[in-house]
Write a protein that holds these residues in place. Structure first.
Motif, mmCIF file in Angstrom:
data_model
loop_
_atom_site.group_PDB
_atom_site.id
_atom_site.type_symbol
_atom_site.label_atom_id
_atom_site.label_comp_id
_atom_site.label_asym_id
_atom_site.label_seq_id
_atom_site.Cartn_x
_atom_site.Cartn_y
_atom_site.Cartn_z
ATOM 1 N N LEU A 149 37.312 53.054 40.796
ATOM 2 C CA LEU A 149 36.595 51.785 40.931
ATOM 3 C C LEU A 149 36.822 51.154 42.298
ATOM 4 O O LEU A 149 35.895 50.595 42.893
ATOM 5 N N LYS A 150 38.048 51.239 42.784
ATOM 6 C CA LYS A 150 38.371 50.625 44.082
ATOM 7 C C LYS A 150 37.549 51.243 45.205
ATOM 8 O O LYS A 150 37.198 50.566 46.182
ATOM 9 N N ALA A 151 37.211 52.506 45.056
ATOM 10 C CA ALA A 151 36.446 53.216 46.097
ATOM 11 C C ALA A 151 34.944 53.022 45.981
ATOM 12 O O ALA A 151 34.193 53.460 46.857
ATOM 13 N N ARG A 152 34.484 52.362 44.927
ATOM 14 C CA ARG A 152 33.051 52.169 44.730
ATOM 15 C C ARG A 152 32.484 51.192 45.770
ATOM 16 O O ARG A 152 33.152 50.270 46.217
ATOM 17 N N PRO A 153 31.196 51.373 46.128
ATOM 18 C CA PRO A 153 30.578 50.473 47.111
ATOM 19 C C PRO A 153 30.082 49.161 46.521
ATOM 20 O O PRO A 153 29.821 48.210 47.261
ATOM 21 N N GLU A 154 29.933 49.088 45.188
ATOM 22 C CA GLU A 154 29.404 47.871 44.559
ATOM 23 C C GLU A 154 30.389 46.712 44.721
ATOM 24 O O GLU A 154 31.602 46.903 44.787
ATOM 25 N N LYS A 155 29.845 45.497 44.747
ATOM 26 C CA LYS A 155 30.676 44.313 44.960
ATOM 27 C C LYS A 155 31.248 43.733 43.668
ATOM 28 O O LYS A 155 32.339 43.154 43.675
ATOM 29 N N GLU A 156 30.511 43.845 42.551
ATOM 30 C CA GLU A 156 31.018 43.352 41.268
ATOM 31 C C GLU A 156 30.676 44.361 40.182
ATOM 32 O O GLU A 156 29.528 44.820 40.083
ATOM 33 N N ILE A 157 31.676 44.686 39.377
ATOM 34 C CA ILE A 157 31.573 45.770 38.406
ATOM 35 C C ILE A 157 32.045 45.295 37.037
ATOM 36 O O ILE A 157 33.018 44.547 36.933
ATOM 37 N N ILE A 158 31.372 45.766 35.997
ATOM 38 C CA ILE A 158 31.790 45.550 34.618
ATOM 39 C C ILE A 158 32.500 46.808 34.121
ATOM 40 O O ILE A 158 32.019 47.928 34.335
ATOM 41 N N VAL A 159 33.629 46.637 33.426
ATOM 42 C CA VAL A 159 34.302 47.736 32.737
ATOM 43 C C VAL A 159 34.496 47.316 31.286
ATOM 44 O O VAL A 159 35.259 46.394 31.004
ATOM 45 N N VAL A 160 33.783 47.973 30.369
ATOM 46 C CA VAL A 160 33.937 47.681 28.950
ATOM 47 C C VAL A 160 34.845 48.749 28.347
ATOM 48 O O VAL A 160 34.516 49.939 28.354
ATOM 49 N N THR A 161 35.985 48.323 27.839
ATOM 50 C CA THR A 161 36.965 49.278 27.349
ATOM 51 C C THR A 161 37.663 48.722 26.109
ATOM 52 O O THR A 161 37.072 47.963 25.346
ATOM 53 N N HIS A 162 38.919 49.075 25.894
ATOM 54 C CA HIS A 162 39.592 48.846 24.623
ATOM 55 C C HIS A 162 40.838 47.979 24.781
ATOM 56 O O HIS A 162 41.469 47.958 25.842
ATOM 57 N N GLY A 163 41.205 47.318 23.671
ATOM 58 C CA GLY A 163 42.300 46.359 23.705
ATOM 59 C C GLY A 163 43.632 46.939 24.121
ATOM 60 O O GLY A 163 44.364 46.336 24.913
ATOM 61 N N GLY A 164 43.985 48.113 23.603
ATOM 62 C CA GLY A 164 45.242 48.723 23.989
ATOM 63 C C GLY A 164 45.211 49.234 25.415
ATOM 64 O O GLY A 164 46.118 48.966 26.219
ATOM 65 N N PHE A 165 44.145 49.959 25.758
ATOM 66 C CA PHE A 165 44.049 50.535 27.098
ATOM 67 C C PHE A 165 44.025 49.469 28.176
ATOM 68 O O PHE A 165 44.516 49.705 29.297
ATOM 69 N N LEU A 166 43.472 48.301 27.888
ATOM 70 C CA LEU A 166 43.369 47.248 28.908
ATOM 71 C C LEU A 166 44.732 46.850 29.474
ATOM 72 O O LEU A 166 44.825 46.462 30.640
ATOM 73 N N HIS A 167 45.778 46.955 28.688
ATOM 74 C CA HIS A 167 47.106 46.617 29.215
ATOM 75 C C HIS A 167 47.581 47.662 30.227
ATOM 76 O O HIS A 167 48.184 47.324 31.245
ATOM 77 N N TYR A 168 47.294 48.934 29.949
ATOM 78 C CA TYR A 168 47.626 49.980 30.925
ATOM 79 C C TYR A 168 46.749 49.861 32.175
ATOM 80 O O TYR A 168 47.230 50.049 33.299
ATOM 81 N N PHE A 169 45.487 49.567 31.974
ATOM 82 C CA PHE A 169 44.539 49.513 33.086
ATOM 83 C C PHE A 169 44.824 48.344 34.019
ATOM 84 O O PHE A 169 44.851 48.507 35.243
ATOM 85 N N THR A 170 45.030 47.153 33.466
ATOM 86 C CA THR A 170 45.275 45.964 34.288
ATOM 87 C C THR A 170 46.744 45.826 34.675
ATOM 88 O O THR A 170 47.061 45.060 35.581
ATOM 89 N N GLU A 171 47.620 46.564 33.991
ATOM 90 C CA GLU A 171 49.071 46.456 34.154
ATOM 91 C C GLU A 171 49.564 45.026 33.909
ATOM 92 O O GLU A 171 50.567 44.598 34.466
ATOM 93 N N ASP A 172 48.836 44.324 33.058
ATOM 94 C CA ASP A 172 49.234 42.979 32.634
ATOM 95 C C ASP A 172 49.651 43.076 31.170
ATOM 96 O O ASP A 172 48.815 43.255 30.286
#
Length: 276
Positions: A149-172
Motif C-alpha cells: 500500500l505504501k508504494a501505491r500511487p493513489e493518494k487515499e485508499i480504502i482497506v476493508v478487512t477483519h477485526g483480528g487482522f486489523l491489530h496486526y495490520f495497524t500495529e495498534d
C-alpha cells in the motif's frame, strides 16, 4: 508521498451471531450487516477522495466494500475492488477461510460486483505457509500489505478487512480485547498515515529486512472515536501486543482450529449488533 489509508472492519457476518457459527465456511453478511453498510455509505465523508478500494477476498469484506463505497464505484466507472489475500483474517476456522478462486470469481461475476482478482491465486485460502494461523506468519503478511500500500500511487485508499487482522495490520493493540478478538466495531473506520520514522524491527523486537511501513492513526480519527491525543508510541505497542495476544488466548480465540478445540470458547452475547 505515501497514501492516506482508511481501514474498515467488515459489517456483521453470520459468524458474528455466535461462536457456534464459526463452522460456517466463508459466511456472508446478515441483514443487520447490510444495514450497517448502508449507514457507513451515508456517513463516510471522504467518498470523493478515494482513488483505490481494496478488500480481503472473503465474502463479508467484499460485500462490505461494494455496498459501503458504492458512491466511489459509481463515480469511477472503471474502478474495481482489488482483492488482497494478505489482509484475510487470522485463524483457520471455517468462517475465516476464504473460497477457492474460481468459486469466488463466478459469484462476483453473477452478482456484477467489480473486483480485481489478479492477486487471488490457488492456495490463498490454504491457511498454510504465508497464510498460516501463527503470529509470525500474520505479522509478515501484515507488513507485506503495508509495504504494498505504501508504494501505491493513489493518494487515499480504502482497506476493508477483519477485526483480528486489523491489530496486526495497524500495529495498534490498544483495547484489542474490548470485544471478542478485536477492539473494532463492525463497519468502524479509522484513518492512518505512514510514519516518517523508519522502523526496522517488529513488535516482538525481531530485526526486519527493511522498512516496517509503520502506520499511525491520525489524531482526527482518534478524536472521532473518543480517544484523546496521539496513537500510543511503538514501545507501548510492543507491551500491548504481548498483552493482546495473551488476552485472545484467555478468551479461547487461539488462531488454529486444533488449539481452539482444546480451549473453552465463550459464546459471548450481542450488544447493539456486536458480539462481545
Amino acid at each position: 508521498m505515501p497514501p492516506v489509508v482508511h481501514c474498515v472492519r467488515h459489517a456483521q457476518g453470520v459468524h458474528n451471531l455466535c461462536t457456534a457459527n464459526h463452522v460456517i465456511h466463508d459466511p456472508s453478511l446478515t441483514d443487520l450487516g447490510n444495514e450497517q453498510c448502508r449507514l457507513l455509505r451515508q456517513s463516510f465523508p471522504f467518498h470523493d477522495r478515494i482513488e483505490l478500494i481494496t478488500a480481503s477476498p472473503l465474502r463479508r469484506t467484499i460485500y462490505t466494500a461494494f455496498q459501503s463505497f458504492e458512491p466511489v464505484l459509481e463515480k469511477r466507472k472503471d474502478m474495481k475492488i482489488v482483492l488482497l489475500p494478505d489482509v484475510q483474517e487470522t485463524s483457520d476456522v471455517p468462517c475465516d477461510t476464504g473460497s477457492d478462486p474460481e468459486v469466488l470469481r463466478k459469484e462476483m461475476e453473477e452478482k456484477a460486483i467489480p473486483v480485481d482478482t489478479s492477486l487471488v491465486q490457488e492456495g490463498w485460502n490454504s491457511k498454510t505457509g504465508h497464510y498460516a494461523p501463527t503470529n509470525e506468519a500474520i505479522k509478515k503478511r501484515a507488513r507485506a500489505a503495508r509495504r504494498w500500500l505504501k508504494a501505491r500511487p493513489e493518494k487515499e485508499i480504502i482497506v476493508v478487512t477483519h477485526g483480528g487482522f486489523l491489530h496486526y495490520f495497524t500495529e495498534d493493540w490498544e483495547d484489542s480485547s474490548q470485544y471478542q478478538g478485536t477492539g473494532w466495531n463492525n463497519t468502524e473506520y479509522r484513518t492512518f498515515v505512514f510514519s516518517d520514522e523508519k522502523h526496522i524491527d517488529d513488535l516482538e523486537g525481531n530485526a526486519l529486512d527493511g522498512d516496517n511501513a509503520t502506520l499511525v492513526e491520525t489524531e482526527e480519527s482518534r478524536h472521532r472515536r473518543g480517544k484523546d491525543g496521539p496513537m500510543l508510541d511503538r514501545q507501548r505497542q510492543k507491551i500491548l501486543y504481548r498483552l493482546g495476544t495473551q488476552g485472545w488466548d484467555d478468551q479461547g480465540l487461539q488462531l488454529s482450529t486444533a488449539e481452539r478445540e482444546q480451549a473453552k470458547v465463550p459464546q459471548g452475547k450481542e450488544v447493539d449488533g456486536v458480539r462481545v
